[in-house]
Design a protein around this motif. Structure first.
Motif, mmCIF file in Angstrom:
data_model
loop_
_atom_site.group_PDB
_atom_site.id
_atom_site.type_symbol
_atom_site.label_atom_id
_atom_site.label_comp_id
_atom_site.label_asym_id
_atom_site.label_seq_id
_atom_site.Cartn_x
_atom_site.Cartn_y
_atom_site.Cartn_z
ATOM 1 N N HIS A 1 4.309 -38.950 1.994
ATOM 2 C CA HIS A 1 5.259 -38.306 1.085
ATOM 3 C C HIS A 1 4.863 -38.581 -0.365
ATOM 4 C CE1 HIS A 1 8.970 -36.530 -0.277
ATOM 5 N NE2 HIS A 1 9.193 -37.586 -1.033
ATOM 6 N N GLU A 2 4.423 -39.802 -0.639
ATOM 7 C CA GLU A 2 4.004 -40.165 -1.995
ATOM 8 C C GLU A 2 2.803 -39.316 -2.437
ATOM 9 O OE1 GLU A 2 2.601 -44.049 -4.614
ATOM 10 O OE2 GLU A 2 2.657 -44.187 -2.437
ATOM 11 N N THR B 1 4.033 -35.724 -3.153
ATOM 12 C CA THR B 1 4.727 -35.668 -4.438
ATOM 13 C C THR B 1 3.739 -35.741 -5.596
ATOM 14 O OG1 THR B 1 6.657 -36.722 -3.432
ATOM 15 C CG2 THR B 1 6.543 -36.747 -5.833
ATOM 16 N N ASN B 2 2.781 -36.670 -5.506
ATOM 17 C CA ASN B 2 1.787 -36.816 -6.572
ATOM 18 C C ASN B 2 0.908 -35.571 -6.700
ATOM 19 O OD1 ASN B 2 2.683 -39.363 -7.283
ATOM 20 N ND2 ASN B 2 1.200 -40.419 -5.996
ATOM 21 N N THR B 3 0.594 -34.950 -5.583
ATOM 22 C CA THR B 3 -0.229 -33.739 -5.606
ATOM 23 C C THR B 3 0.514 -32.587 -6.271
ATOM 24 O OG1 THR B 3 -1.414 -34.431 -3.609
ATOM 25 C CG2 THR B 3 -1.504 -32.088 -4.177
ATOM 26 N N ILE B 4 1.788 -32.435 -5.941
ATOM 27 C CA ILE B 4 2.600 -31.386 -6.563
ATOM 28 C C ILE B 4 2.695 -31.623 -8.081
ATOM 29 C CG2 ILE B 4 4.936 -30.423 -6.729
ATOM 30 C CD1 ILE B 4 5.137 -30.916 -3.652
ATOM 31 N N LEU B 5 2.930 -32.870 -8.478
ATOM 32 C CA LEU B 5 2.995 -33.194 -9.907
ATOM 33 C C LEU B 5 1.657 -32.933 -10.586
ATOM 34 C CD1 LEU B 5 5.070 -36.504 -9.771
ATOM 35 C CD2 LEU B 5 5.834 -34.278 -10.625
ATOM 36 N N TYR B 6 0.556 -33.327 -9.956
ATOM 37 C CA TYR B 6 -0.780 -33.115 -10.512
ATOM 38 C C TYR B 6 -1.051 -31.623 -10.729
ATOM 39 C CZ TYR B 6 -5.837 -32.914 -10.948
ATOM 40 O OH TYR B 6 -7.107 -32.637 -11.387
ATOM 41 N N ILE B 7 -0.752 -30.828 -9.715
ATOM 42 C CA ILE B 7 -0.977 -29.379 -9.804
ATOM 43 C C ILE B 7 -0.168 -28.789 -10.949
ATOM 44 C CG2 ILE B 7 -0.511 -27.178 -8.639
ATOM 45 C CD1 ILE B 7 -1.345 -28.608 -6.007
ATOM 46 N N HIS B 8 1.102 -29.127 -11.014
ATOM 47 C CA HIS B 8 1.973 -28.526 -12.022
ATOM 48 C C HIS B 8 1.711 -29.029 -13.437
ATOM 49 C CE1 HIS B 8 4.979 -27.295 -8.697
ATOM 50 N NE2 HIS B 8 4.117 -26.328 -8.960
ATOM 51 N N ALA C 1 12.203 -27.808 2.384
ATOM 52 C CA ALA C 1 11.989 -28.260 3.764
ATOM 53 C C ALA C 1 10.751 -29.141 3.865
ATOM 54 C CB ALA C 1 11.863 -27.052 4.700
ATOM 55 N N LEU C 2 9.684 -28.779 3.164
ATOM 56 C CA LEU C 2 8.459 -29.577 3.197
ATOM 57 C C LEU C 2 8.699 -30.966 2.637
ATOM 58 C CD1 LEU C 2 5.322 -29.738 3.606
ATOM 59 C CD2 LEU C 2 5.163 -29.104 1.202
ATOM 60 N N LEU C 3 9.367 -31.034 1.499
ATOM 61 C CA LEU C 3 9.618 -32.329 0.874
ATOM 62 C C LEU C 3 10.515 -33.196 1.751
ATOM 63 C CD1 LEU C 3 9.995 -31.204 -2.831
ATOM 64 C CD2 LEU C 3 8.123 -32.540 -1.851
ATOM 65 N N GLU C 4 11.497 -32.578 2.397
ATOM 66 C CA GLU C 4 12.387 -33.343 3.274
ATOM 67 C C GLU C 4 11.658 -33.808 4.531
ATOM 68 O OE1 GLU C 4 15.777 -30.823 3.901
ATOM 69 O OE2 GLU C 4 16.396 -30.977 1.801
ATOM 70 N N SER C 5 10.836 -32.936 5.120
ATOM 71 C CA SER C 5 10.146 -33.299 6.360
ATOM 72 C C SER C 5 9.023 -34.309 6.130
ATOM 73 C CB SER C 5 9.563 -32.045 7.038
ATOM 74 O OG SER C 5 8.477 -31.527 6.292
ATOM 75 N N SER C 6 8.484 -34.347 4.913
ATOM 76 C CA SER C 6 7.362 -35.252 4.645
ATOM 77 C C SER C 6 7.817 -36.694 4.375
ATOM 78 C CB SER C 6 6.549 -34.751 3.456
ATOM 79 O OG SER C 6 7.283 -34.913 2.266
ATOM 80 N N LYS C 7 9.100 -36.900 4.227
ATOM 81 C CA LYS C 7 9.595 -38.251 3.950
ATOM 82 C C LYS C 7 9.234 -39.199 5.076
ATOM 83 C CE LYS C 7 13.266 -36.927 0.847
ATOM 84 N NZ LYS C 7 14.698 -36.740 0.639
ATOM 85 N N GLY C 8 9.010 -38.677 6.262
ATOM 86 C CA GLY C 8 8.647 -39.516 7.385
ATOM 87 C C GLY C 8 7.155 -39.738 7.542
ATOM 88 N N CYS C 9 6.343 -39.170 6.650
ATOM 89 C CA CYS C 9 4.879 -39.314 6.739
ATOM 90 C C CYS C 9 4.454 -40.753 6.631
ATOM 91 C CB CYS C 9 4.175 -38.511 5.645
ATOM 92 S SG CYS C 9 4.143 -36.753 5.924
#
Length: 145
Positions: A87-88, A91-98, A137-145
């Motif tokens: 999940h981390e 999140t970091n990838t989304i922030l990096y892209i944006h 949904a992706l962000l919620e489902s990835s919390k268990g990664c």
């Protein structure tokens, strides 16, 4: 991107810049891909996915070449991909892209950069490339990664 990739991936984040782009995708299940490409039942799914990306790059190159009256390759390097394992990291990838427009000095505020999925997300725009519900949904489902 929509016409070539939506059959094999869900797009969760993107940023288009002058000389490169970033895109975060999740590969669809083999079952979903096989339903879309029943005529390719003897071809490995990974090859179908690669072909769709190749089709996108080639179509884009042809359009740019036609528009600007140029010929030849448009992309210098092959695309790179990274598996998201937590999940981390997601999140970091989304922030990096944006944050790429800020990083490259194109725009001082990433939220105002119109060629990024962040603009659509922040303004509640459900576009053809990125679904707001799918991102949640992706962000919620990835919390268990």
């Amino acid at each position: 991107m929509e016409s070539k990739l939506s059959s094999v991936v869900n797009i969760y984040a993107y940023c288009l810049l002058q000389n490169h782009f970033h895109i975060l995708v999740k590969i669809k299940s083999e079952k979903e891909i096989r339903l879309i490409f029943p005529h390719k039942d003897t071809i490995e799914v990974s090859k179908i996915i690669s072909q769709q990306f190749s089709n996108m790059f080639n179509s884009y190159t042809q359009a740019i070449n036609k528009h600007y009256g140029r010929t030849g390759k448009l992309f210098e390097l092959p695309f790179r991909r990274k598996l998201i394992g937590s999940h981390e990291q997601l999140t970091n990838t989304i922030l990096y892209i944006h944050n790429n427009p800020v990083k490259h000095g194109i725009n001082m505020n990433a939220e105002n950069y119109r060629y990024s999925s962040l603009f659509s997300i922040k303004n509640g725009i459900n576009g053809p490339l990125v679904s707001l519900d799918a991102i949640k949904a992706l962000l919620e489902s990835s919390k268990g990664c």
